[in-house]
Design a protein around this motif. Structure first.
Motif, PDB file in Angstrom:
ATOM      1  N   MET A  23       7.931  24.126  55.378  1.00  0.00           N
ATOM      2  CA  MET A  23       7.461  24.689  56.633  1.00  0.00           C
ATOM      3  C   MET A  23       7.171  26.187  56.587  1.00  0.00           C
ATOM      4  O   MET A  23       6.983  26.814  57.597  1.00  0.00           O
ATOM      5  CB  MET A  23       8.479  24.403  57.752  1.00  0.00           C
ATOM      6  N   THR A  24       7.149  26.750  55.399  1.00  0.00           N
ATOM      7  CA  THR A  24       6.779  28.165  55.322  1.00  0.00           C
ATOM      8  C   THR A  24       5.475  28.300  54.556  1.00  0.00           C
ATOM      9  O   THR A  24       5.459  28.227  53.336  1.00  0.00           O
ATOM     10  CB  THR A  24       7.859  28.985  54.592  1.00  0.00           C
ATOM     11  N   PRO A  25       4.383  28.464  55.300  1.00  0.00           N
ATOM     12  CA  PRO A  25       3.100  28.596  54.631  1.00  0.00           C
ATOM     13  C   PRO A  25       3.077  29.894  53.830  1.00  0.00           C
ATOM     14  O   PRO A  25       3.838  30.823  54.091  1.00  0.00           O
ATOM     15  CB  PRO A  25       2.112  28.649  55.786  1.00  0.00           C
ATOM     16  N   ILE A  26       2.212  29.921  52.862  1.00  0.00           N
ATOM     17  CA  ILE A  26       2.127  31.074  51.988  1.00  0.00           C
ATOM     18  C   ILE A  26       1.129  32.069  52.554  1.00  0.00           C
ATOM     19  O   ILE A  26      -0.021  31.724  52.802  1.00  0.00           O
ATOM     20  CB  ILE A  26       1.694  30.613  50.586  1.00  0.00           C
ATOM     21  N   SER A  27       1.600  33.285  52.774  1.00  0.00           N
ATOM     22  CA  SER A  27       0.702  34.299  53.310  1.00  0.00           C
ATOM     23  C   SER A  27       0.116  35.122  52.178  1.00  0.00           C
ATOM     24  O   SER A  27       0.806  35.503  51.247  1.00  0.00           O
ATOM     25  CB  SER A  27       1.471  35.205  54.271  1.00  0.00           C
ATOM     26  N   ASN A  28      -1.173  35.335  52.250  1.00  0.00           N
ATOM     27  CA  ASN A  28      -1.839  36.092  51.209  1.00  0.00           C
ATOM     28  C   ASN A  28      -2.712  37.160  51.826  1.00  0.00           C
ATOM     29  O   ASN A  28      -3.189  36.999  52.945  1.00  0.00           O
ATOM     30  CB  ASN A  28      -2.722  35.160  50.379  1.00  0.00           C
ATOM     31  N   THR A  29      -2.940  38.212  51.069  1.00  0.00           N
ATOM     32  CA  THR A  29      -3.886  39.227  51.533  1.00  0.00           C
ATOM     33  C   THR A  29      -5.004  39.351  50.504  1.00  0.00           C
ATOM     34  O   THR A  29      -4.791  39.173  49.311  1.00  0.00           O
ATOM     35  CB  THR A  29      -3.204  40.600  51.700  1.00  0.00           C
ATOM     36  N   PHE A  30      -6.189  39.626  50.995  1.00  0.00           N
ATOM     37  CA  PHE A  30      -7.351  39.775  50.120  1.00  0.00           C
ATOM     38  C   PHE A  30      -8.087  41.055  50.502  1.00  0.00           C
ATOM     39  O   PHE A  30      -8.279  41.332  51.687  1.00  0.00           O
ATOM     40  CB  PHE A  30      -8.294  38.579  50.270  1.00  0.00           C
ATOM     41  N   VAL A  95      -8.395  40.834  54.478  1.00  0.00           N
ATOM     42  CA  VAL A  95      -7.966  39.601  55.137  1.00  0.00           C
ATOM     43  C   VAL A  95      -6.507  39.298  54.823  1.00  0.00           C
ATOM     44  O   VAL A  95      -6.062  39.498  53.691  1.00  0.00           O
ATOM     45  CB  VAL A  95      -8.834  38.406  54.662  1.00  0.00           C
ATOM     46  N   THR A  96      -5.783  38.843  55.823  1.00  0.00           N
ATOM     47  CA  THR A  96      -4.524  38.167  55.552  1.00  0.00           C
ATOM     48  C   THR A  96      -4.637  36.770  56.123  1.00  0.00           C
ATOM     49  O   THR A  96      -5.229  36.562  57.177  1.00  0.00           O
ATOM     50  CB  THR A  96      -3.298  38.866  56.177  1.00  0.00           C
ATOM     51  N   ALA A  97      -4.109  35.808  55.378  1.00  0.00           N
ATOM     52  CA  ALA A  97      -4.265  34.416  55.788  1.00  0.00           C
ATOM     53  C   ALA A  97      -3.109  33.588  55.281  1.00  0.00           C
ATOM     54  O   ALA A  97      -2.494  33.910  54.264  1.00  0.00           O
ATOM     55  CB  ALA A  97      -5.580  33.870  55.238  1.00  0.00           C
ATOM     56  N   PHE A  98      -2.813  32.514  56.016  1.00  0.00           N
ATOM     57  CA  PHE A  98      -1.857  31.540  55.547  1.00  0.00           C
ATOM     58  C   PHE A  98      -2.595  30.506  54.719  1.00  0.00           C
ATOM     59  O   PHE A  98      -3.695  30.074  55.095  1.00  0.00           O
ATOM     60  CB  PHE A  98      -1.165  30.838  56.717  1.00  0.00           C
ATOM     61  N   LEU A  99      -1.995  30.086  53.638  1.00  0.00           N
ATOM     62  CA  LEU A  99      -2.585  29.036  52.812  1.00  0.00           C
ATOM     63  C   LEU A  99      -1.714  27.795  52.886  1.00  0.00           C
ATOM     64  O   LEU A  99      -0.490  27.885  52.825  1.00  0.00           O
ATOM     65  CB  LEU A  99      -2.673  29.514  51.364  1.00  0.00           C
TER      66      LEU A  99
END
Lengths: 223, 223
Positions: A23-30, A95-99
């Motif tokens: 339940m913890t999506p991975i947050s990434n920044t681009f 961008v920051t996004a959940f994967l």
DNA sequence: CGAATAGTTGAGTAGTCTCAAAACAGGTGG
DNA sequence: CCACCTGTTTTGAGACTACTCAACTATTCG
């Protein structure tokens, strides 16, 4: 400048304990101008933008560029869908996004009704935005396109009736999105300012001075 | 001419025994230029086109018209989604379509895996078509738009590499869809014919004479 | 056959594009 | 702090494309 983004362990592990938590999506920044390579995200193809903007960028044979779709804060994006698209997914802003993996996303939809409803309605909304965007592109003049874009920004940022709108994108990206050359767009800005429809001191933040008139312009009245 | 289409009992009963059967969708036909009123389809909002074409038509304040999206054979269309759209769903050709209630559709998706996959992939495909359409509208010239439209027709009719393509739509509707005036579109046809890219004897059926050249034109090479 | 609709052709205009150059903004190093 | 560089935005002049309006031809349908 236009490096392909690959997910590697250093990205993964920064926010997890080594294994993907249910339940913890991975947050990434681009970084800005990163190209998101669908292949590289094979295992985590579902992306929910939490900040910034991703554009589907197309380049015609002679170099003309277009951004056909914009994904902004809150938008879901299935990278698998765009593997066969003619364009590339590019971060037009940082961008920051959940994967999510496919399974993870499905699971979360099942477990969390609100999440499910949000994602479904987001997808539907995206279709409406696409249709509206076609209308904007098809037969509107440069100033009408710009007026429409300002309202699209306001709406998609959920600013309600606020008269100050942050456009966020660079002029060149707005131009690519609205099917104009940057020069033409710049002239459209100048016209709207001259006619007291909008005012601005920097490129990003604009103030709507005459909303009804701007609205009518966007809707193609008194062309 | 532009009557609103309402579902009444006579329509309903023609294909059922009075009650909606769980697994027999209701087939309906609509005349050309019928407007599908989403409200009227409250109970059967899911529509799968089996013949003809439905367009999402928008009219700007001064009368300029656009068709932003086309739904052709095989396309799913959730009428509820377009209740809040700025356009009207109009049959640009005589249409036959299956109508499903929300529950019926869900049920069929659960029971019939192939149906489920078909509908899901159709929705994804529609998003790609929308994106491609934006590219076509944004920066292409009239002849490039027409070339792109011909390929879109061929692709969406699943004609493979066939060189004879039926455009089906009226010139005025093609023009609305491609963001052109009918006159400009007509001149584009004339140019493609003159340069031996295509040939045709009637308005509907065109023959591709030089596919590589037409392809390059559609892709914006040698503008 | 005539009326109505659909599609084509022609001439002139308006608006966007192109290319080139200037102004502006932000960051770096002296 | 200022000169300098790089990237972005704006301004200007001329070319070109699509639009407008009008007339004409072709097709469809009573």
């Amino acid at each position: 400048m236009t490096d392909l983004a690959y997910i590697d362990d250093s990205n993964f592990l920064s926010h997890s304990t080594g294994h993907i938590q249910a339940m913890t999506p991975i947050s990434n920044t681009f970084d800005q101008d990163t190209i998101l390579d669908g292949q590289a995200f094979r295992d985590l193809p579902l992306l929910v933008v939490t900040k910034g903007a991703i554009g589907l960028k197309h380049t015609l044979g002679d170099g003309r560029q277009t951004i056909s779709v914009l994904f902004l804060e809150g938008d879901v994006l299935d990278l698998r869908q765009y593997l066969s698209a003619s364009g590339k997914l590019a971060c037009v802003l940082p961008v920051t996004a959940f994967l999510y993996s496919s399974e993870h996303f499905k699971q979360k939809e099942q477990d969390n009704t609100k999440f499910h409803i949000d994602q479904t309605s987001n997808r539907a909304r995206q279709q409406l935005y696409a249709a509206q965007h076609c209308v904007d592109l098809a037969r509107k003049s440069a100033v009408e396109k710009l007026a429409s874009f300002i309202f699209e920004c306001r709406k998609r940022q959920q600013l309600g009736r606020h008269l100050t709108v942050s456009l966020r994108l660079r002029r060149a990206d707005i131009a690519d999105y609205m099917g104009l050359r940057a020069e033409t767009l710049s002239r459209a800005f100048a016209k709207l300012r001259k006619h007291q429809f909008i005012e601005y001191n920097n490129a990003d933040e604009i103030h709507i001075l005459n909303e009804p008139a701007l609205r009518q312009l966007a809707n193609g009245k008194f062309a």
